[in-house]
Scaffold this motif. Structure first.
Motif, short mmCIF file in Angstrom:
data_model
loop_
_atom_site.label_atom_id
_atom_site.label_comp_id
_atom_site.label_asym_id
_atom_site.label_seq_id
_atom_site.Cartn_x
_atom_site.Cartn_y
_atom_site.Cartn_z
N ALA A 45 0.86 -1.18 0.00
CA ALA A 45 0.00 0.00 0.00
C ALA A 45 0.90 1.23 0.00
O ALA A 45 1.99 1.21 0.58
CB ALA A 45 -0.91 0.00 1.22
N THR A 46 0.44 2.28 -0.64
CA THR A 46 1.23 3.51 -0.72
C THR A 46 0.45 4.68 -0.14
O THR A 46 -0.73 4.85 -0.44
CB THR A 46 1.60 3.82 -2.20
N GLY A 47 1.14 5.47 0.69
CA GLY A 47 0.57 6.68 1.27
C GLY A 47 0.09 6.47 2.70
O GLY A 47 -0.28 5.36 3.11
N GLY A 48 0.12 7.58 3.44
CA GLY A 48 -0.29 7.53 4.84
C GLY A 48 -1.72 7.09 5.04
O GLY A 48 -2.02 6.36 5.99
N ARG A 49 -2.60 7.52 4.18
CA ARG A 49 -4.01 7.13 4.31
C ARG A 49 -4.17 5.62 4.18
O ARG A 49 -4.91 4.99 4.93
CB ARG A 49 -4.87 7.83 3.28
N ALA A 50 -3.42 5.02 3.25
CA ALA A 50 -3.49 3.57 3.05
C ALA A 50 -2.95 2.84 4.27
O ALA A 50 -3.50 1.81 4.68
CB ALA A 50 -2.72 3.18 1.80
N VAL A 51 -1.88 3.36 4.88
CA VAL A 51 -1.35 2.75 6.09
C VAL A 51 -2.39 2.86 7.21
O VAL A 51 -2.63 1.91 7.95
CB VAL A 51 -0.02 3.39 6.50
N GLY A 52 -3.02 4.02 7.34
CA GLY A 52 -4.06 4.19 8.35
C GLY A 52 -5.23 3.25 8.14
O GLY A 52 -5.77 2.69 9.10
N ASP A 53 -5.63 3.06 6.89
CA ASP A 53 -6.71 2.12 6.57
C ASP A 53 -6.31 0.70 6.97
O ASP A 53 -7.13 -0.07 7.47
CB ASP A 53 -7.07 2.17 5.10
N LYS A 54 -5.06 0.36 6.73
CA LYS A 54 -4.57 -0.97 7.10
C LYS A 54 -4.65 -1.17 8.61
O LYS A 54 -5.13 -2.20 9.09
CB LYS A 54 -3.13 -1.14 6.61
N ALA A 55 -4.19 -0.17 9.37
CA ALA A 55 -4.25 -0.25 10.83
C ALA A 55 -5.69 -0.37 11.30
O ALA A 55 -6.00 -1.21 12.16
CB ALA A 55 -3.58 0.97 11.45
N GLN A 56 -6.58 0.43 10.73
CA GLN A 56 -7.98 0.39 11.13
C GLN A 56 -8.59 -0.98 10.86
O GLN A 56 -9.31 -1.53 11.70
CB GLN A 56 -8.78 1.46 10.39
N GLY A 57 -8.27 -1.55 9.71
CA GLY A 57 -8.79 -2.87 9.38
C GLY A 57 -8.34 -3.95 10.36
O GLY A 57 -9.13 -4.80 10.77
N LEU A 58 -7.07 -3.91 10.73
CA LEU A 58 -6.56 -4.88 11.71
C LEU A 58 -7.27 -4.74 13.05
O LEU A 58 -7.68 -5.73 13.66
CB LEU A 58 -5.06 -4.69 11.91
N LEU A 59 -7.41 -3.51 13.51
CA LEU A 59 -8.04 -3.27 14.81
C LEU A 59 -9.53 -3.60 14.78
O LEU A 59 -10.07 -4.12 15.77
CB LEU A 59 -7.80 -1.82 15.24
N ASP A 60 -10.20 -3.33 13.66
CA ASP A 60 -11.63 -3.65 13.54
C ASP A 60 -11.86 -5.16 13.61
O ASP A 60 -12.88 -5.60 14.14
CB ASP A 60 -12.20 -3.12 12.23
N GLN A 61 -10.93 -5.95 13.10
CA GLN A 61 -11.06 -7.40 13.11
C GLN A 61 -10.77 -8.02 14.47
O GLN A 61 -11.06 -9.20 14.68
CB GLN A 61 -10.12 -8.02 12.08
N ALA A 62 -10.17 -7.23 15.37
CA ALA A 62 -9.72 -7.80 16.64
C ALA A 62 -10.02 -6.86 17.81
O ALA A 62 -9.10 -6.30 18.42
CB ALA A 62 -8.23 -8.09 16.55
N PRO A 63 -11.29 -6.68 18.15
CA PRO A 63 -11.61 -5.82 19.30
C PRO A 63 -10.92 -6.33 20.56
O PRO A 63 -10.88 -7.53 20.82
CB PRO A 63 -13.13 -5.93 19.42
N GLY A 64 -10.34 -5.41 21.31
CA GLY A 64 -9.69 -5.77 22.56
C GLY A 64 -8.25 -6.25 22.40
O GLY A 64 -7.57 -6.48 23.39
N PHE A 65 -7.79 -6.41 21.17
CA PHE A 65 -6.41 -6.81 20.94
C PHE A 65 -5.52 -5.59 20.89
O PHE A 65 -5.95 -4.51 20.50
CB PHE A 65 -6.27 -7.57 19.62
#
Length: 118
Positions: A45-65
């Motif tokens: 992924a390229t760009g800060g927004r894409a990195v942020g989207d990646k982080a959000q996706g990981l956290l959304d899949q794992a509440p409390g992690f």
């Protein structure tokens, strides 16, 4: 200007561990070059927004992690950083482990590789 070690911690804790999108966006601006390239086992992924989207996706899949460091940051020549991490329940055993490897230019992460090893 942040050190390589500080950038590695910002990446892990202020970006990938941050559940608030506004705080994460501020951290992204302080951590990555505008055209940062992020590589992980799922692709690139390229760009800060894409990195942020990646982080959000990981956290959304794992509440409390949460992400936690598994040791110190290793650096070389002020341009390379390596930090091992774990991801799992805040009060439990990790479900994933790996490391982030970053190339730093002009005081910001330009390229970030994530390797999952467990």
């Amino acid at each position: 200007m942040a050190t390589v070690a500080e950038l590695m911690h910002q990446n892990l804790f202020d970006v990938f561990n941050e559940r608030d999108p506004e705080r994460r966006a501020r951290a992204i601006a302080l951590t990555y070059a505008d055209d940062v390239v992020f590589h992980d086992p799922e692709g690139s992924a390229t760009g800060g927004r894409a990195v942020g989207d990646k982080a959000q996706g990981l956290l959304d899949q794992a509440p409390g992690f949460v992400f936690a460091a598994r040791g110190p940051v290793y650096t070389s020549a002020g341009t390379l950083g390596v930090l091992a991490w774990q991801f799992g329940p805040a009060d439990g055993d990790p479900v994933a482990t790996g490391m982030d490897i970053a190339l730093v230019e002009n005081g910001l992460i330009q390229t970030l590789h994530t390797v999952v090893d467990g």
